[in-house]
Design an enzyme around this catalytic site. Structure first.
Site, PDB file in Angstrom:
ATOM      1  N   TYR A  27       0.851  -1.182   0.000  1.00  0.00           N
ATOM      2  CA  TYR A  27       0.000   0.000   0.000  1.00  0.00           C
ATOM      3  C   TYR A  27       0.891   1.237   0.000  1.00  0.00           C
ATOM      4  O   TYR A  27       1.291   1.758   1.045  1.00  0.00           O
ATOM      5  CB  TYR A  27      -0.942   0.013   1.195  1.00  0.00           C
ATOM      6  CG  TYR A  27      -1.960  -1.111   1.211  1.00  0.00           C
ATOM      7  CD1 TYR A  27      -2.146  -1.937   0.105  1.00  0.00           C
ATOM      8  CD2 TYR A  27      -2.744  -1.357   2.331  1.00  0.00           C
ATOM      9  CE1 TYR A  27      -3.077  -2.966   0.116  1.00  0.00           C
ATOM     10  CE2 TYR A  27      -3.679  -2.383   2.352  1.00  0.00           C
ATOM     11  CZ  TYR A  27      -3.834  -3.183   1.246  1.00  0.00           C
ATOM     12  OH  TYR A  27      -4.759  -4.208   1.260  1.00  0.00           O
ATOM     13  N   HIS A  82      -0.107 -12.123   1.751  1.00  0.00           N
ATOM     14  CA  HIS A  82      -0.990 -11.306   0.913  1.00  0.00           C
ATOM     15  C   HIS A  82      -1.457 -12.067  -0.326  1.00  0.00           C
ATOM     16  O   HIS A  82      -2.604 -11.918  -0.759  1.00  0.00           O
ATOM     17  CB  HIS A  82      -0.256 -10.028   0.504  1.00  0.00           C
ATOM     18  CG  HIS A  82      -1.149  -8.885   0.206  1.00  0.00           C
ATOM     19  ND1 HIS A  82      -0.722  -7.582   0.175  1.00  0.00           N
ATOM     20  CD2 HIS A  82      -2.484  -8.822  -0.070  1.00  0.00           C
ATOM     21  CE1 HIS A  82      -1.725  -6.779  -0.107  1.00  0.00           C
ATOM     22  NE2 HIS A  82      -2.809  -7.507  -0.271  1.00  0.00           N
ATOM     23  N   SER A 121     -13.389  -4.610   0.720  1.00  0.00           N
ATOM     24  CA  SER A 121     -14.250  -4.026  -0.317  1.00  0.00           C
ATOM     25  C   SER A 121     -15.717  -4.339  -0.058  1.00  0.00           C
ATOM     26  O   SER A 121     -16.484  -4.663  -0.970  1.00  0.00           O
ATOM     27  CB  SER A 121     -13.835  -4.511  -1.710  1.00  0.00           C
ATOM     28  OG  SER A 121     -12.560  -4.016  -2.045  1.00  0.00           O
ATOM     29  N   GLY A 137     -18.199  -2.462  -2.097  1.00  0.00           N
ATOM     30  CA  GLY A 137     -18.049  -2.578  -3.542  1.00  0.00           C
ATOM     31  C   GLY A 137     -17.230  -1.471  -4.170  1.00  0.00           C
ATOM     32  O   GLY A 137     -17.559  -0.978  -5.257  1.00  0.00           O
ATOM     33  N   ARG A 138     -16.149  -1.083  -3.477  1.00  0.00           N
ATOM     34  CA  ARG A 138     -15.269  -0.017  -3.975  1.00  0.00           C
ATOM     35  C   ARG A 138     -16.036   1.274  -4.269  1.00  0.00           C
ATOM     36  O   ARG A 138     -15.745   1.990  -5.218  1.00  0.00           O
ATOM     37  CB  ARG A 138     -14.479  -0.487  -5.200  1.00  0.00           C
ATOM     38  CG  ARG A 138     -13.545  -1.649  -4.879  1.00  0.00           C
ATOM     39  CD  ARG A 138     -12.641  -2.014  -6.042  1.00  0.00           C
ATOM     40  NE  ARG A 138     -11.620  -2.947  -5.582  1.00  0.00           N
ATOM     41  CZ  ARG A 138     -11.757  -4.291  -5.581  1.00  0.00           C
ATOM     42  NH1 ARG A 138     -12.880  -4.820  -6.020  1.00  0.00           N
ATOM     43  NH2 ARG A 138     -10.786  -5.065  -5.155  1.00  0.00           N
ATOM     44  N   GLY A 139     -17.035   1.511  -3.424  1.00  0.00           N
ATOM     45  CA  GLY A 139     -17.738   2.793  -3.469  1.00  0.00           C
ATOM     46  C   GLY A 139     -19.045   2.805  -4.209  1.00  0.00           C
ATOM     47  O   GLY A 139     -19.741   3.831  -4.215  1.00  0.00           O
ATOM     48  N   PHE A 197     -21.798   1.137  -3.478  1.00  0.00           N
ATOM     49  CA  PHE A 197     -22.913   1.160  -2.533  1.00  0.00           C
ATOM     50  C   PHE A 197     -22.819   2.437  -1.705  1.00  0.00           C
ATOM     51  O   PHE A 197     -22.443   2.444  -0.539  1.00  0.00           O
ATOM     52  CB  PHE A 197     -22.892  -0.081  -1.646  1.00  0.00           C
ATOM     53  CG  PHE A 197     -22.963  -1.369  -2.430  1.00  0.00           C
ATOM     54  CD1 PHE A 197     -24.074  -1.661  -3.205  1.00  0.00           C
ATOM     55  CD2 PHE A 197     -21.926  -2.275  -2.411  1.00  0.00           C
ATOM     56  CE1 PHE A 197     -24.146  -2.835  -3.949  1.00  0.00           C
ATOM     57  CE2 PHE A 197     -21.983  -3.451  -3.138  1.00  0.00           C
ATOM     58  CZ  PHE A 197     -23.095  -3.734  -3.919  1.00  0.00           C
TER      59      PHE A 197
END
Length: 327
Positions: free
Chosen positions: A56, A121, A200, A203-205, A207
């Site tokens: 990240y 990971h 997520s 839903g990566r934004g 919703f």
């Protein structure tokens, strides 16, 4: 906030945690000060589990967390991840030497001598998971990690790993439009006393009351090359999801709150770690921990968003390299 255990013998954490990939600029720029505001809000809201990783931002997310917890010690349960190499080309490395080097770097950036949870990971498929687990057990015996985690794996890998040592947590994508874990992984985690950590979960934004506008996203935003956010799929998905978002609002909650509550209701061993750069959005996520959806609400959600409704795969062919496939 409602508390849930990270594995059968692990620490209790808030049912809603915080995924910190957003601190690395994956969805737009964020300064250290802005990240600290989100972390301060997390403390106020009872969001006690932070999830980060070496890749990240090449350690940026860990560094932001480290500089914050320096002045707020022992307030969070922290997980980090290693096993993905990005340069000179993307590959996976689960060797003891690489994992140890990665873990030591993470501890330094976080400013701690121990992390509560350390994940592989991604699996390196030519190293038996039993050997990888033996490495992780060494780290635990040395006091560098509190528990062992695996990310984006199949149920069969979890079962093999658990024969070597208990797995504290499995972290896979899970949300109203990504339902694969229901086909064996949620069940295997429950059976083996392993927490299932859903990333997520909103839903990566999608919703949300402001679904992503692709043209406004930064050029390096993950979603620009994700099948579900590319046309013609995205317009079709927005039309379907907008009905869910309207329904959530009619029930007195934001779409993110309802989406997270739905995830949490899939099992007492489930923890959600939605990511955000906004204290306001974090508050919406956190509210889900105190909501129990009614049977009528669950039925309406199933009607609006039936299993398999999403247009497009969750990953492109390039993005899907690494996660284990099953079913």
């Amino acid at each position: 906030m409602q508390q849930r255990k990270l594995g059968k013998d692990g620490p209790e954490v808030g049912a809603i945690g915080l995924g910190c990939m957003s601190f690395a600029g994956a969805y737009g720029k964020i300064s250290e000060a802005e990240a600290h505001r989100v972390l301060a809000a997390a403390l106020d809201l009872g969001v006690t589990h932070l999830d980060t990783a070496l890749i990240y931002g090449g350690g940026v997310s860990e560094s932001y967390i480290g500089s914050f917890i320096k002045d707020h010690p022992n307030r969070f349960t922290i997980a980090t991840k290693a096993g993905i190499v990005t340069k000179p080309e993307r590959r996976f490395d689960n060797t003891e030497a690489y994992l140890r080097e990665s873990l030591e770097g993470s501890l330094k950036r976080l400013g701690v001598d121990h992390v509560d949870l350390f994940y592989i990971h991604r699996r390196q498929q030519d190293i038996p998971i039993e050997d990888v687990m033996a490495t992780m057990v060494k780290f635990k015996e040395e006091g560098k990690i509190g528990g062992i985690g695996l990310s984006e794996i199949a149920p069969y890998t979890l079962r093999r790993a658990a024969k070597v040592h208990p797995v504290m947590a499995v972290q896979n994508e899970y949300s109203l439009w990504t339902r694969l874990p229901e086909l064996g992984l949620l069940q295997a985690c429950a059976e083996l006393g392993t927490a299932f950590v859903a990333f997520s979960s909103v839903g990566r934004g999608i919703f949300s009351n402001r679904m992503p506008v692709i043209e406004e996203l930064p050029e390096n935003d993950f979603r620009r090359n994700n099948p579900r956010f590319m046309e013609p799929n995205y317009s079709l998905n927005k039309a379907i999801v907008s009905r869910f978002n309207e329904y959530a609002n009619s029930q007195g909650m934001s779409p993110a709150t309802m989406a997270n509550a739905w995830v949490l209701q899939k099992g007492e061993h489930v923890i959600a770690i939605p990511g955000t750069r906004s204290p306001e959005h974090l508050a919406e996520n956190a509210k889900a921990a105190d909501i129990v959806l009614t049977e009528a609400q669950l039925a309406e959600i199933d009607r609006l968003l039936p299993v398999g409704f999403a247009y497009g795969d969750r990953y492109s062919d390039t993005q899907t390299i690494g996660p284990e496939r099953y079913c």
